[in-house]
Write a protein that holds these residues in place. Sequence first.
Motif, PDB file in Angstrom:
ATOM      1  N   SER A 153      62.420 -47.275 -28.290  1.00  0.00           N
ATOM      2  CA  SER A 153      61.485 -46.167 -28.385  1.00  0.00           C
ATOM      3  C   SER A 153      60.880 -45.862 -27.019  1.00  0.00           C
ATOM      4  O   SER A 153      60.623 -44.720 -26.667  1.00  0.00           O
ATOM      5  CB  SER A 153      60.416 -46.523 -29.404  1.00  0.00           C
ATOM      6  OG  SER A 153      59.422 -45.561 -29.398  1.00  0.00           O
ATOM      7  N   ARG A 154      60.700 -46.942 -26.213  1.00  0.00           N
ATOM      8  CA  ARG A 154      60.085 -46.764 -24.898  1.00  0.00           C
ATOM      9  C   ARG A 154      60.954 -45.841 -24.035  1.00  0.00           C
ATOM     10  O   ARG A 154      60.471 -44.932 -23.373  1.00  0.00           O
ATOM     11  CB  ARG A 154      59.932 -48.135 -24.229  1.00  0.00           C
ATOM     12  CG  ARG A 154      58.900 -48.234 -23.153  1.00  0.00           C
ATOM     13  CD  ARG A 154      58.338 -49.665 -23.105  1.00  0.00           C
ATOM     14  NE  ARG A 154      59.374 -50.682 -23.302  1.00  0.00           N
ATOM     15  CZ  ARG A 154      60.077 -51.241 -22.307  1.00  0.00           C
ATOM     16  NH1 ARG A 154      59.858 -50.905 -21.063  1.00  0.00           N
ATOM     17  NH2 ARG A 154      60.993 -52.151 -22.570  1.00  0.00           N
TER      18      ARG A 154
ATOM     19  N   GLU B 150      59.922 -40.528 -19.353  1.00  0.00           N
ATOM     20  CA  GLU B 150      60.137 -39.307 -18.574  1.00  0.00           C
ATOM     21  C   GLU B 150      61.583 -39.212 -18.080  1.00  0.00           C
ATOM     22  O   GLU B 150      62.176 -38.138 -18.079  1.00  0.00           O
ATOM     23  CB  GLU B 150      59.174 -39.299 -17.391  1.00  0.00           C
ATOM     24  CG  GLU B 150      58.999 -37.929 -16.788  1.00  0.00           C
ATOM     25  CD  GLU B 150      58.132 -37.987 -15.538  1.00  0.00           C
ATOM     26  OE1 GLU B 150      58.362 -37.164 -14.648  1.00  0.00           O
ATOM     27  OE2 GLU B 150      57.245 -38.864 -15.472  1.00  0.00           O
ATOM     28  N   GLU B 151      62.146 -40.359 -17.685  1.00  0.00           N
ATOM     29  CA  GLU B 151      63.530 -40.342 -17.185  1.00  0.00           C
ATOM     30  C   GLU B 151      64.477 -39.772 -18.236  1.00  0.00           C
ATOM     31  O   GLU B 151      65.390 -39.023 -17.924  1.00  0.00           O
ATOM     32  CB  GLU B 151      64.008 -41.757 -16.817  1.00  0.00           C
ATOM     33  CG  GLU B 151      63.432 -42.316 -15.550  1.00  0.00           C
ATOM     34  CD  GLU B 151      62.135 -43.051 -15.813  1.00  0.00           C
ATOM     35  OE1 GLU B 151      62.096 -43.827 -16.798  1.00  0.00           O
ATOM     36  OE2 GLU B 151      61.157 -42.835 -15.082  1.00  0.00           O
ATOM     37  N   ASN B 152      64.230 -40.205 -19.461  1.00  0.00           N
ATOM     38  CA  ASN B 152      65.100 -39.722 -20.531  1.00  0.00           C
ATOM     39  C   ASN B 152      65.045 -38.202 -20.636  1.00  0.00           C
ATOM     40  O   ASN B 152      66.071 -37.543 -20.787  1.00  0.00           O
ATOM     41  CB  ASN B 152      64.679 -40.361 -21.852  1.00  0.00           C
ATOM     42  CG  ASN B 152      65.671 -40.028 -22.957  1.00  0.00           C
ATOM     43  OD1 ASN B 152      66.807 -39.665 -22.668  1.00  0.00           O
ATOM     44  ND2 ASN B 152      65.240 -40.130 -24.191  1.00  0.00           N
ATOM     45  N   TRP B 153      63.862 -37.648 -20.481  1.00  0.00           N
ATOM     46  CA  TRP B 153      63.762 -36.187 -20.565  1.00  0.00           C
ATOM     47  C   TRP B 153      64.443 -35.507 -19.397  1.00  0.00           C
ATOM     48  O   TRP B 153      65.116 -34.494 -19.564  1.00  0.00           O
ATOM     49  CB  TRP B 153      62.290 -35.759 -20.687  1.00  0.00           C
ATOM     50  CG  TRP B 153      61.745 -36.166 -22.019  1.00  0.00           C
ATOM     51  CD1 TRP B 153      60.718 -37.033 -22.250  1.00  0.00           C
ATOM     52  CD2 TRP B 153      62.236 -35.770 -23.295  1.00  0.00           C
ATOM     53  NE1 TRP B 153      60.532 -37.208 -23.586  1.00  0.00           N
ATOM     54  CE2 TRP B 153      61.444 -36.443 -24.273  1.00  0.00           C
ATOM     55  CE3 TRP B 153      63.256 -34.929 -23.728  1.00  0.00           C
ATOM     56  CZ2 TRP B 153      61.645 -36.298 -25.636  1.00  0.00           C
ATOM     57  CZ3 TRP B 153      63.452 -34.786 -25.081  1.00  0.00           C
ATOM     58  CH2 TRP B 153      62.650 -35.461 -26.027  1.00  0.00           C
ATOM     59  N   TRP B 154      64.303 -36.112 -18.223  1.00  0.00           N
ATOM     60  CA  TRP B 154      65.023 -35.533 -17.079  1.00  0.00           C
ATOM     61  C   TRP B 154      66.518 -35.574 -17.303  1.00  0.00           C
ATOM     62  O   TRP B 154      67.237 -34.620 -17.042  1.00  0.00           O
ATOM     63  CB  TRP B 154      64.665 -36.275 -15.781  1.00  0.00           C
ATOM     64  CG  TRP B 154      63.374 -35.816 -15.199  1.00  0.00           C
ATOM     65  CD1 TRP B 154      62.230 -36.535 -15.088  1.00  0.00           C
ATOM     66  CD2 TRP B 154      63.100 -34.518 -14.660  1.00  0.00           C
ATOM     67  NE1 TRP B 154      61.237 -35.778 -14.525  1.00  0.00           N
ATOM     68  CE2 TRP B 154      61.745 -34.530 -14.246  1.00  0.00           C
ATOM     69  CE3 TRP B 154      63.845 -33.345 -14.498  1.00  0.00           C
ATOM     70  CZ2 TRP B 154      61.126 -33.423 -13.676  1.00  0.00           C
ATOM     71  CZ3 TRP B 154      63.228 -32.249 -13.916  1.00  0.00           C
ATOM     72  CH2 TRP B 154      61.888 -32.297 -13.525  1.00  0.00           C
TER      73      TRP B 154
END
Lengths: 544, 341
Positions: free
Chosen positions: A226-227, A232-236
């Motif tokens: 979940s982390r 934010e990296e995941n969204w980028w």
Amino acid sequence: MTTLPPQNEMADAAQPGRLNRWLESAGDRLNPILVKETRQSLKSRQFTLWFVLLLIGCWVTTIGAIAMVGPSIYYVSAGGYLLYVYYVILALPLVVVTPFSAYRSLSSEHEDNTRDLLEVSSLSPRQVINGKLGSALLQIVIYLSALAPCIAFTYLLRGVDLTTIGLLLAYAVLASIGLSAVGLVIAAATRQKYAQVVMSVGFAGLLFLAYSGLLAAAAAVRGWESRWLHSEENWWLHLALLCLYATSFGVVYTAAISLTTFTAANRSTGLRKAAFIQQAFFVAWIGGAVAAGAPYDGVFVALVVAAVYWFAAGALMSGEAPLLSLRVRRSLPTSLLGRAVRSWFSPGSGSGYVFAVCNVATLALMVVIAVYSTAIPGNFAPAQTAKATFLLVSYFAAYLGLGRLAVDGLRRVTDMSTLGGFLIQVLFALFGSGLPFVIRTLSERVRVADWLAITASSPSWNVPRVLNGELPSDVEITLLIAVGAVAMAVFLVNLAMAGYEARQMRVAIPKRVLEDDRELQPEPESRVTNPWGDRPEPATEASR
Amino acid sequence: MTTNATVTAASGRPLRTPKASSGPPIELRHVHRWFGSTHAVNDVSFIVEKGEVFGYIGPNGAGKTTSMRILSTLDEPSSGDASVDGFSVIDDPDRVRSRLGFMPDYFGAYQNVNVWEYLDFFARAYGLRGTERRRAIESTMDFTGLDELARKPIDGLSKGMKQRLCLGRTMIHDPSVMVLDEPAAGLDPRARIELREMISRLAEAGKAILISSHILTELAEICDRVAIIERGQLIAVGTVDEISGCVEEEITVRLRVTNDRASHDQTAVIPWLSRHAHVKTVVATKEGVTFHLVTEQPQRDATLAGLLAELIGAGFGVTEFTSRGKSLEDVFLHVTKGRVQ
Ligand SMILES: Nc1ncnc2c1ncn2[C@@H]1O[C@H](COP(=O)(O)OP(=O)(O)O)[C@@H](O)[C@H]1O
Ligand SMILES: [Mg+2]
């Protein structure tokens, strides 16, 4: 769909209600292909079959899950696992059936000879492609809404959060639309019977690959912590992927339209623009990454990727005819600035070559600037990177240019398809590039590395060596000068030939065509001219 | 059945009236088309006027379909140009398409579609909206007599009905030019007559119609003019009478003279015939001798009778003497024979 009742009911419905009128005008605005395909698929067995299978699959899964989990349903969080099972069921119609039926629906237009009927109608190629994609989208929506209750059920079972569900569904939907567009390109490109057979098998294979790829991706997403999922990296990462997807979709979509366009019309400007836009996004992302502190070596890798991309694009563009049809020439730019900038977007094999080289050269310049201006150290010395960049661009210009000249020469002797030209170019470059490796494999005794004459033709041999500074400096200088000179010469020859294309001046639009334009697009209705909102009396039929 | 006036208003708008500045409805100018080394269309030029039915006749493989596809913007000429209402098919295909209805020599069916939906699709594809579209479909079905079949799936239609549907699809947007590729092929005589009738009415409504066939007789009655094409080349253009005029005075006569050694005597009659003033092109066939008799129309019978009398007088035992005036087939054969090699 608005299945309008035929004539009989219309006579008495002289004054249809507002809703009716609205429905009618909305139905009018719908894409004709979409209307037709929806009517067809509502009656088709294939669609019904898949829909029923999907429903049965869901019900069996749901009932099975409830039976297995039993009363403990209140304690365990089985949502994640169940979602995956539903996903496996849903992805099949989305990723395999829908794109394949989009492919089939366009290629059967060729088989049933209805392609010609569409072509002589007033439908534009864009409308045809939009209609086909629209009906794929409609199928997706129908499949999704059939499964929506099940998906909601998994959420209620806990163990899976909304972000994951959303992400997984978005993957499936985007994959479905993207693959449908790819299917349309393949269908538009293959018109011969035997090619269609080969392609439909190949495309089905590709779809199953995509299906398993999607399931693998879904499994990975399900395993994410979940982390990470909310980081934010995941969204980028997802934004970058989305950007890549959107721009690639733009290219594929434009390609499908181009391939269905009348051959004498301008088939390439749109495609060139789409490729250019994709490149702009690519540059922005790389730039952003460098600015955010990524090592600058990545920039060089990005340049190599771009060079391969433009090589493929350039090889396709050099398959275009050097002579422009009158129709295309009417739309050529006239101003000096327009000619300087837009000529390279105009169709023609020479302009395509120059366009590709200019793009790569611009990117190379950016790489050099980036390398010298960032302070973050990378693995390679800036000077070596600059030299390797120069070498890469030179190889690019030389190979693409020589290949184009060869294709151009062959064209004068025989008929050659764009695909044929493309293959010749690619094989030519692969041969030159692979030569030293082949010789090294064949003979142990020849010390290939000592023979510049053998290795000089190979970018894949020399560029990494220059980058690492492995070559003796005299060899390096000779190589740079030799390749640079060849590239320059080839470029100039091609430029001169492209100049011939660019000199094909814009031709005036004939009076008859202008007249017709005016006839088709009557004067815009006069706007309100006074504060009271009166309009001048509209011209009546009789007075016209 | 509707009257011609309804045809004109098929889509609820008046038939396009070509302006003075525009070219003829159909014009081909020195059109060539090469397929590799096949010269499928070789320097074809002709003009079709408003309201005219123009027959395009030639054997299979003559290049009819190819030139019609070029005219319909489905193919491009290797050189030369064609235009519809003054718009070039190369440079303004969109304008050509909105003015032209093309009926290819195949049906072009969609699966799971009924007659009304099929017409509705093409009406939409030609950009007809709302009332205009409904009226166009209605009057097209009326004109082609398909109104009873509106809900029938098109796969189940008979050949004749399919052909009507094709014609309906072709005229749905009220084109000023119609190009029909072998529309009568494979139809039974009754359907053929009905088709001819419909075509004549379309022409009366002011449309320029180009219609092809490999059988001249199929078209002779409805065509104002015909062009005969063979191996890509036009070899005759004109009214049926004009073309027949080329062979006006010729009568084909088949003759058989008897003898035990038949072949010997047949050859004996040939030199005799060749010397005769009115006789032309004497050919020995399996069944005897065929020749053309050249004569003015009024003296035709007298000349024939005279010739028969002379033959008997010369001692030939005539067992068969059949004369045939020019048929359209003969005209066609005569015109195409030996000109293009
Ligand atoms: N797409 C094509 N490729 C190669 N040859 C073709 C093609 N279309 C037509 N031809 C050739 O052109 C000639 C004329 O064909 P066509 O126009 O179909 O004749 P018609 O309609 O009068 O029977 C034929 O010899 C045919 O084989
Ligand atoms: Mg034909």
